[in-house]
Design an enzyme around this catalytic site. Structure first.
Site, short mmCIF file in Angstrom:
data_model
loop_
_atom_site.label_atom_id
_atom_site.label_comp_id
_atom_site.label_asym_id
_atom_site.label_seq_id
_atom_site.Cartn_x
_atom_site.Cartn_y
_atom_site.Cartn_z
N HIS A 35 6.37 -12.29 -5.19
CA HIS A 35 5.53 -12.37 -6.39
C HIS A 35 5.90 -11.25 -7.35
CE1 HIS A 35 2.18 -14.87 -4.27
NE2 HIS A 35 3.22 -15.59 -4.61
N HIS A 89 5.76 -7.79 -4.95
CA HIS A 89 5.39 -7.71 -3.54
C HIS A 89 5.77 -9.02 -2.86
CE1 HIS A 89 1.74 -9.43 -5.46
NE2 HIS A 89 1.78 -10.23 -4.41
N HIS A 143 -1.30 -4.31 2.72
CA HIS A 143 -1.32 -5.78 2.55
C HIS A 143 0.08 -6.32 2.33
CE1 HIS A 143 -5.52 -4.89 2.14
NE2 HIS A 143 -5.34 -4.28 0.99
N HIS A 179 4.95 -12.02 0.40
CA HIS A 179 4.06 -12.61 1.41
C HIS A 179 4.91 -13.28 2.47
CE1 HIS A 179 0.41 -12.03 -1.05
NE2 HIS A 179 1.23 -12.21 -2.06
N THR A 208 -3.75 -14.03 -5.62
CA THR A 208 -3.94 -14.59 -4.27
C THR A 208 -4.48 -13.54 -3.31
OG1 THR A 208 -1.70 -14.08 -3.50
CG2 THR A 208 -2.02 -16.19 -4.65
N VAL A 209 -4.80 -12.37 -3.83
CA VAL A 209 -5.43 -11.30 -3.04
C VAL A 209 -6.67 -10.83 -3.80
CG1 VAL A 209 -3.27 -10.50 -2.02
CG2 VAL A 209 -4.04 -9.49 -4.16
#
EC number: 4.2.1.1
Length: 262
Positions: free
Chosen positions: A120, A95, A65, A97, A200-201
């Site tokens: 993030h 991580h 992801h 995005h 958000t995941v």
């Protein structure tokens, strides 16, 4: 799609998540659009206090992801305090995005404008809870620092990450990653917006105090392209690139966004 096979492709992307994670339609979901005209300055918000120890970085991995940098969170080596928070929040993971092109990719949007990517930095409330897993289920359990990335000069602090990506190309790969100076990756100004939200995941838990920095950092178009060369598939599977991994903005549903600055 099963509970474990969520992702960002047509068959398993954000519109399907609610089938297995009904909280996707909850009242405190993230990300959101920040509308600066509706944001209230709050003089009670304190400056952020951030202490990150470069030696606490341990591993970089491909989750399918995003990439994840995981930190040793057995003690308060690297902590976030101040701002809207009460107590110490221990650094757990970083991580990123991004989107399929440079003109979008951030999860939070400011006055209709998307940034190219969004970093993030995930922390958990180590004063109140014994572990990240337990904190993730509590309303004051997590604090995530969001940092926008805009296209510009190459970012030497990000180079340490992009240099490792070839060795974690497939989902499930990981490699040692330490002496990572996360603090120097942050922008000079720590002015921020804050609001109550969620991961958000999946599992999309509504346990996050969001702290979104106003000032973006730079990334070059070439550096960003490296992230899109990661695979969201494991070795032996039909290869698919992780070209995009951002969730669209969710309804505010009456929440207030506060600003630490005028």
């Amino acid at each position: 799609m099963s509970r474990l096979s969520w992702g960002y492709r047509e068959h398993n992307g954000p519109i399907h998540w609610k089938e297995f994670f009904p909280i996707a339609d909850g009242d405190q979901q993230s990300p959101i659009e920040i509308k600066t005209k509706e944001v209230k300055y709050d003089s009670s918000l304190r400056p952020l206090s951030i202490k990150y120890d470069p030696s606490s970085a341990k591993i970089i991995s491909n989750s399918g992801h995003s990439f994840n940098v995981d930190f040793d969170d057995t003690e308060n080596k690297s902590v976030l305090r101040g701002g809207p928070l009460t107590g110490s929040y221990r650094l757990r993971q970083v991580h990123l995005h991004w989107g399929s092109a440079d003109d979008h990719g951030s999860e939070h949007i400011v006055d209709g404008v998307s940034y190219a990517a969004e970093l993030h930095v995930v922390h958990w409330n180590s004063d109140k809870y014994p572990s990240f897993v337990e904190a993730a289920h509590e309303p004051d359990g997590l604090a995530v620092l969001g940092v926008f990335l805009q296209i510009g000069e190459p970012n030497s602090q990000l180079q340490k990450i992009t240099d490792t990506l070839d060795s974690i190309k497939e989902k499930g790969k990981q490699t040692r990653f330490t002496n990572f100076d996360l603090l120097s990756l942050l922008p000079p100004s720590w002015d921020y917006w804050t609001y109550p939200g969620s991961l958000t995941v999946p599992p999309l838990l509504e346990s996050v105090t969001w702290i979104v920095l106003k000032q973006p950092i730079n990334i070059s178009s070439q550096q960003l392209a490296k992230f899109r060369s990661l695979l969201c598939t494991a070795e032996g599977e039909a290869a698919a690139f992780l070209v995009s991994n951002h969730r669209p903005p969710q309804p505010l549903k009456g929440r207030k966004v506060r600003a630490s600055f005028h």
